[in-house]
Motif scaffolding. Structure first.
Motif, PDB file in Angstrom:
ATOM      1  N   UNK A 168       0.823  -1.218   0.000  1.00  0.00           N
ATOM      2  CA  UNK A 168       0.000   0.000   0.000  1.00  0.00           C
ATOM      3  C   UNK A 168       0.854   1.264   0.000  1.00  0.00           C
ATOM      4  N   UNK A 169       1.918   1.242   0.766  1.00  0.00           N
ATOM      5  CA  UNK A 169       2.786   2.417   0.800  1.00  0.00           C
ATOM      6  C   UNK A 169       3.493   2.630  -0.533  1.00  0.00           C
ATOM      7  N   UNK A 170       3.860   1.553  -1.186  1.00  0.00           N
ATOM      8  CA  UNK A 170       4.490   1.698  -2.497  1.00  0.00           C
ATOM      9  C   UNK A 170       3.516   2.284  -3.514  1.00  0.00           C
ATOM     10  N   UNK A 171       2.239   1.870  -3.440  1.00  0.00           N
ATOM     11  CA  UNK A 171       1.233   2.481  -4.322  1.00  0.00           C
ATOM     12  C   UNK A 171       1.052   3.962  -3.995  1.00  0.00           C
ATOM     13  N   UNK A 172       1.041   4.274  -2.704  1.00  0.00           N
ATOM     14  CA  UNK A 172       0.927   5.683  -2.306  1.00  0.00           C
ATOM     15  C   UNK A 172       2.119   6.488  -2.796  1.00  0.00           C
ATOM     16  N   UNK A 173       3.294   5.904  -2.723  1.00  0.00           N
ATOM     17  CA  UNK A 173       4.490   6.594  -3.213  1.00  0.00           C
ATOM     18  C   UNK A 173       4.387   6.864  -4.713  1.00  0.00           C
ATOM     19  N   UNK A 196       6.074  12.717   0.398  1.00  0.00           N
ATOM     20  CA  UNK A 196       6.773  11.626  -0.272  1.00  0.00           C
ATOM     21  C   UNK A 196       7.965  11.151   0.545  1.00  0.00           C
ATOM     22  N   UNK A 197       8.639  12.087   1.200  1.00  0.00           N
ATOM     23  CA  UNK A 197       9.775  11.712   2.051  1.00  0.00           C
ATOM     24  C   UNK A 197       9.309  10.903   3.257  1.00  0.00           C
ATOM     25  N   UNK A 198       8.194  11.297   3.869  1.00  0.00           N
ATOM     26  CA  UNK A 198       7.657  10.537   5.004  1.00  0.00           C
ATOM     27  C   UNK A 198       7.254   9.124   4.594  1.00  0.00           C
TER      28      UNK A 198
END
Length: 306
Positions: A168-173, A196-198
């Motif tokens: 999920x975080x990779x999709x958000x990135x 994006x850094x967070x």
């Protein structure tokens, strides 16, 4: 009455014509059926075989249990041995580690003491998970087995959770990267860049935890405790060593006493003004007492003489 007698005749003629057509077609197709009966039978047999095979496969699929994912276990083992020589056993353990493609994590050797006269050692090693049991069997042959313990912790749920969060975080990135490419003003770019850094920092943390858990699952930890079978009591030292030890102790005591006297002299020098004042007060009090004591002693004598 005229219509009622005509209708049955027409219906009878129609039925007789229909039956004749059916008989004619059946006679005409009899030859074809005889010539095509064998291929149809073969075809039907093949279809039946295929259907039977499919039915058997479907029955096996229905009766077969649903395959579950293998549990992700973190295994830790502890084993205690009593050996004849701790040093030789440590060397043998190093050879076993190399054979099982493991790693030596830690080694702690403790020399004999007064409270524990036996030579002991603690070895921590890491072994591939599929080689845990053979390694424990080889280690048990090095001495007398005192205790053996294996613990396992299932971390499958944690791995699935970390993997889902990471996805999920990779999709958000990726979405934030698209938004950043489309951002026009500097304020929007900075805001998206901070977010994006967070997200990237969180991805790295979860990825590190995921790799750590996978590493612990892939490699098992063994704690090996070794203890010498014979206690090594140190013999009584020679006379020369005893004299030397006594001389060292006495000289150390003399130096400590001298240092103590020197410290006492420093304290007296520092507090000498107060000591002088105290001595002066005592001396003045004694002189005052001497000067006034004769008068007190003469008054009773003079009264008696009178």
């Amino acid at each position: 009455m005229h219509t009622s007698t005509k209708l049955p005749r027409t219906s009878a003629l129609f039925i007789s014509a229909l039956l004749g057509g059916v008989i004619f077609t059946s006679c005409a197709s009899s030859d074809r059926s005889t010539t095509q009966s064998a291929p149809q039978i073969a075809a039907n047999g093949g279809v039946n075989q295929l259907s039977a095979r499919e039915n058997s496969i479907s029955q096996k699929a229905e009766t077969a249990p649903i395959a579950r994912s293998r549990p992700q276990l973190i295994k830790k083992a502890a084993i205690s041995l009593t050996v004849n020589s701790v040093d030789r056993t440590v060397d043998a353990v190093s050879q076993i580690i190399n054979q099982q493609q493991g790693d030596l994590i830690g080694l702690k050797q403790q020399q004999p003491k007064s409270d524990n006269p036996r030579y002991t050692a603690t070895i921590q090693l890491r072994i591939p998970e599929n080689r845990l049991e053979p390694t424990l069997e080889q280690l048990a042959k090095l001495g007398t087995l005192e205790s053996r313990n294996i613990t396992a912790e299932d971390v499958g749920d944690r791995l699935v959770d970390f993997q889902a969060r990471l996805t999920n975080l990779q999709k958000t990135e990726a979405n934030l990267q698209k938004i950043m490419d489309r951002a026009g003003s500097i304020r929007d770019v900075l805001s998206v860049s901070q977010e994006l850094s967070n997200v990237r920092q969180t991805i790295e943390q979860i990825d590190a935890q995921l790799k750590n858990l996978n590493n612990q699952v892939a490699y098992s930890t063994i704690t090996l405790n070794l203890e010498a079978a014979v206690s090594s009591t140190s013999p009584q030292p020679a006379l020369g060593l005893q004299v030397k030890e006594t001389w060292n102790n006495s000289t150390h005591s003399l130096s400590a006493f001298s240092v103590g006297l020197l410290k006492l002299g420093i304290w007296l020098i520092v507090y000498s003004p107060y000591l002088l004042i105290f001595v002066a007060l005592i001396y003045g009090f004694r002189r005052w007492r001497r000067t006034h004591s004769p008068r007190l002693t003469q008054t009773p004598e003079s009264t008696i003489s009178d």
